[in-house]
Motif scaffolding. Structure first.
Motif, PDB file in Angstrom:
ATOM      1  N   UNK A   1       0.814  -1.214   0.000  1.00  0.00           N
ATOM      2  CA  UNK A   1       0.000   0.000   0.000  1.00  0.00           C
ATOM      3  C   UNK A   1       0.847   1.263   0.000  1.00  0.00           C
ATOM      4  N   UNK A   2       0.418   2.234  -0.796  1.00  0.00           N
ATOM      5  CA  UNK A   2       0.932   3.603  -0.708  1.00  0.00           C
ATOM      6  C   UNK A   2      -0.261   4.474  -0.358  1.00  0.00           C
ATOM      7  N   UNK A   3      -0.258   4.998   0.854  1.00  0.00           N
ATOM      8  CA  UNK A   3      -1.364   5.852   1.300  1.00  0.00           C
ATOM      9  C   UNK A   3      -0.817   7.217   1.707  1.00  0.00           C
ATOM     10  N   UNK A   4      -1.024   8.233   0.895  1.00  0.00           N
ATOM     11  CA  UNK A   4      -0.579   9.578   1.257  1.00  0.00           C
ATOM     12  C   UNK A   4      -1.329  10.080   2.489  1.00  0.00           C
ATOM     13  N   UNK A   5      -0.839  11.152   3.051  1.00  0.00           N
ATOM     14  CA  UNK A   5      -1.484  11.775   4.203  1.00  0.00           C
ATOM     15  C   UNK A   5      -2.932  12.110   3.838  1.00  0.00           C
ATOM     16  N   UNK A   6      -3.844  11.681   4.693  1.00  0.00           N
ATOM     17  CA  UNK A   6      -5.262  11.909   4.413  1.00  0.00           C
ATOM     18  C   UNK A   6      -5.617  13.394   4.396  1.00  0.00           C
ATOM     19  N   UNK A   7      -4.778  14.221   4.995  1.00  0.00           N
ATOM     20  CA  UNK A   7      -5.047  15.658   5.006  1.00  0.00           C
ATOM     21  C   UNK A   7      -4.468  16.358   3.772  1.00  0.00           C
ATOM     22  N   UNK A   8      -3.703  15.625   2.987  1.00  0.00           N
ATOM     23  CA  UNK A   8      -3.054  16.249   1.836  1.00  0.00           C
ATOM     24  C   UNK A   8      -3.919  16.111   0.589  1.00  0.00           C
ATOM     25  N   UNK A   9      -3.600  16.911  -0.431  1.00  0.00           N
ATOM     26  CA  UNK A   9      -4.320  16.856  -1.699  1.00  0.00           C
ATOM     27  C   UNK A   9      -3.999  15.578  -2.470  1.00  0.00           C
ATOM     28  N   UNK A  10      -2.917  14.893  -2.064  1.00  0.00           N
ATOM     29  CA  UNK A  10      -2.508  13.678  -2.769  1.00  0.00           C
ATOM     30  C   UNK A  10      -3.251  12.434  -2.306  1.00  0.00           C
ATOM     31  N   UNK A  11      -4.096  12.563  -1.280  1.00  0.00           N
ATOM     32  CA  UNK A  11      -4.693  11.355  -0.715  1.00  0.00           C
ATOM     33  C   UNK A  11      -5.490  10.578  -1.755  1.00  0.00           C
ATOM     34  N   UNK A  12      -6.084  11.255  -2.705  1.00  0.00           N
ATOM     35  CA  UNK A  12      -6.855  10.585  -3.739  1.00  0.00           C
ATOM     36  C   UNK A  12      -6.033   9.657  -4.605  1.00  0.00           C
ATOM     37  N   UNK A  13      -4.697   9.740  -4.465  1.00  0.00           N
ATOM     38  CA  UNK A  13      -3.824   8.868  -5.249  1.00  0.00           C
ATOM     39  C   UNK A  13      -3.485   7.565  -4.538  1.00  0.00           C
ATOM     40  N   UNK A  14      -4.083   7.346  -3.350  1.00  0.00           N
ATOM     41  CA  UNK A  14      -3.712   6.126  -2.629  1.00  0.00           C
ATOM     42  C   UNK A  14      -3.977   4.916  -3.523  1.00  0.00           C
ATOM     43  N   UNK A  15      -3.130   3.903  -3.359  1.00  0.00           N
ATOM     44  CA  UNK A  15      -3.265   2.714  -4.199  1.00  0.00           C
ATOM     45  C   UNK A  15      -2.675   1.500  -3.485  1.00  0.00           C
ATOM     46  N   UNK A  16      -3.342   0.372  -3.643  1.00  0.00           N
ATOM     47  CA  UNK A  16      -2.882  -0.891  -3.059  1.00  0.00           C
ATOM     48  C   UNK A  16      -2.791  -1.940  -4.150  1.00  0.00           C
ATOM     49  N   UNK A  17      -1.818  -2.835  -4.000  1.00  0.00           N
ATOM     50  CA  UNK A  17      -1.710  -4.015  -4.859  1.00  0.00           C
ATOM     51  C   UNK A  17      -1.815  -5.215  -3.944  1.00  0.00           C
ATOM     52  N   UNK A  18      -2.803  -6.067  -4.195  1.00  0.00           N
ATOM     53  CA  UNK A  18      -3.033  -7.222  -3.328  1.00  0.00           C
ATOM     54  C   UNK A  18      -2.753  -8.511  -4.098  1.00  0.00           C
ATOM     55  N   UNK A  19      -1.817  -9.285  -3.546  1.00  0.00           N
ATOM     56  CA  UNK A  19      -1.478 -10.586  -4.118  1.00  0.00           C
ATOM     57  C   UNK A  19      -2.326 -11.637  -3.401  1.00  0.00           C
ATOM     58  N   UNK A  20      -3.233 -12.275  -4.145  1.00  0.00           N
ATOM     59  CA  UNK A  20      -4.188 -13.207  -3.547  1.00  0.00           C
ATOM     60  C   UNK A  20      -3.740 -14.640  -3.845  1.00  0.00           C
ATOM     61  N   UNK A  21      -3.633 -15.447  -2.767  1.00  0.00           N
ATOM     62  CA  UNK A  21      -3.131 -16.819  -2.896  1.00  0.00           C
ATOM     63  C   UNK A  21      -4.193 -17.826  -2.446  1.00  0.00           C
ATOM     64  N   UNK A  22      -4.123 -19.002  -3.026  1.00  0.00           N
ATOM     65  CA  UNK A  22      -4.958 -20.100  -2.572  1.00  0.00           C
ATOM     66  C   UNK A  22      -4.124 -21.381  -2.628  1.00  0.00           C
ATOM     67  N   UNK A  23      -4.333 -22.256  -1.645  1.00  0.00           N
ATOM     68  CA  UNK A  23      -3.578 -23.502  -1.592  1.00  0.00           C
ATOM     69  C   UNK A  23      -4.255 -24.554  -2.461  1.00  0.00           C
ATOM     70  N   UNK A  24      -3.508 -25.072  -3.426  1.00  0.00           N
ATOM     71  CA  UNK A  24      -4.008 -26.096  -4.340  1.00  0.00           C
ATOM     72  C   UNK A  24      -3.004 -27.247  -4.341  1.00  0.00           C
TER      73      UNK A  24
END
Length: 428
Positions: free
Chosen positions: A389-412
């Motif tokens: 996750x990259x989460x800018x300061x919620x009080x800043x104008x950049x907060x709308x740029x927050x972004x997460x990459x989630x790697x989803x795994x399953x056991x097979x």
């Protein structure tokens, strides 16, 4: 009394080593004798032979004092002291105990566990708890196992000792590891320089049990290890002969916290996959995808929506040459972000407009950001995901740029596969 007899009696007194209680009893017996003498002698006799009576009393009193001083001297000889615990000392012991037992370490992709025992318990066998050591997650597994064992046989740090961690190992054993060999079958051989002379009490049942417990827990954290064998200078018989056992092979699963090991495995794998994704090593990343399940990509947290993209393992492998424009995102005006897989990484995952992502927060199977409901566990109830996750300061104008990459795994089939890549972001 003749001088010679007095000297012999004095020598006998010098050889006496009495406890404080024995000293007190001796002194009471002396006083009792004085009282008996007084009773036997009438006043007339005492006054008739005043010098003899007074001298007898004085000799007995001096003898009592002499015995008492002698015992005090004996009790204060170096090495014999047994320190008493005052109230403050008890609170310190409690703090050490709690600090060790309440130590709950949080694994990351760049850390390993090393197990030591906890001091200050009434149980015959102290419990073992883990401490963290930093390690390069990109190192080969043999190198990480070797580092973990070396950290274990170095013993706990001064700070950890102060918290109540103890170990049979210390600085004298720190450099006594010959080699680590991890065979293709998962059989691990740990070969030490013979340190039986340094730790002669290793053959004590409690000491050897604690040592083996910490050794086995430390090396069993690595998923690649199936069975474990220990040696002295290449000899299993020598190692186990030292602890008065026959040569033994341990099962790693008997010492594993399977949930903790899964966490460690997926954190490490995510670190590798994240780097492969950012450097567009599609072939390497595809090796983690199940042949039949393939990979799902979701533009936002609401996995299972019609906007999800579905790729086969081979399609991901060919992403480097793929020039097709895929729809990787959209905004409120329904404007889509269409790009090739390579441009998707460069212009959406690595940066957006003029904002460059750092992804400096990593969480395990949990996320508390996003304007859309996270449905990963609804769609994949048996899945585990790791979020970058990259989460800018919620009080800043950049907060709308927050972004997460989630790697989803399953056991097979007893193997963890990457089944989905989920992007978490503000819906602009």
């Amino acid at each position: 009394m003749k001088r010679s007899n007095f000297d012999s009696q004095l020598k006998m007194l010098n050889n006496i080593s009495l406890t404080g209680q024995e000293s007190s009893d001796s002194y009471q017996r002396v006083i009792s004798k004085v009282n008996k003498v007084k009773k036997r002698k009438n006043i007339g006799i005492i006054f008739g032979r005043p010098i003899t009576g007074i001298a007898t009393i004085l000799v007995l009193i001096v003898a009592g004092w002499f015995l008492n001083d002698l015992v005090n001297y004996s009790n204060n000889q170096p090495g014999d002291q047994k320190p008493s615990l005052v109230e403050d000392d008890n609170s310190i012991v409690d703090e050490k105990t709690n600090a060790c037992m309440e130590s709950n370490v949080e694994l990351s992709a760049n850390s390993i566990l090393v197990y030591f025992e906890c001091d200050g318990f009434k149980e015959q066998q102290p419990p073992s708890k883990a401490v963290l050591r930093e390690v390069n997650s990109e190192e080969k597994v043999e190198s990480r196992i070797e580092y973990a064992v070396k950290q274990l046989i170095r013993g706990p740090s001064k700070e950890e000792i102060a918290e109540g961690f103890i170990s049979i190992f210390n600085e004298e054993t720190a450099d006594l590891l010959h080699s680590i060999e991890l065979q293709d079958s998962g059989h691990l051989i740990v070969d030490f320089v013979d340190f039986s002379k340094i730790i002669p009490n290793g053959n004590a049942s409690a000491a050897s049990f604690g040592m083996m417990e910490t050794l086995n827990k430390t090396v069993s954290q690595f998923a690649e290890v199936e069975t474990i064998e220990y040696r002295f200078d290449g000899s299993c018989a020598e190692f186990f002969g030292w602890i008065q056992q026959s040569c033994t092979t341990y099962e790693a699963d008997d010492y594993r916290d399977l949930e903790e090991n899964t966490k460690k495995l997926l954190l490490e794998r995510s670190e590798v996959l994240f780097n492969q994704l950012m450097t567009k090593q599609w072939g390497e990343l595809a090796n983690n995808i199940h042949l039949e399940r393939g990979l799902v990509y979701s533009p936002y947290s609401n996995v299972g929506d019609s906007d999800d993209l579905h790729f086969s393992k081979e399609e991901v492998r060919r992403f480097s040459e793929d020039q097709k424009q895929y729809s990787w995102s959209w905004d409120q005006s329904e404007t889509e972000f269409k790009a090739t897989p390579n441009d998707f990484v460069e212009n959406l995952l690595k940066k957006r407009n003029n904002y460059i992502y750092e992804y400096d927060e990593i969480t395990y199977n949990d996320s508390n950001v996003g304007t859309m409901i996270n449905t990963i566990h609804d769609i994949y109830p048996n899945a585990i995901y790791v979020e970058y996750l990259d989460e800018p300061d919620r009080e800043s104008l950049d907060w709308g740029y927050y972004q997460a990459i989630r790697f989803v795994y399953e056991e097979i089939d007893n193997e963890w596969y990457l089944i989905a890549l989920v992007r978490g972001a503000h819906n602009p």
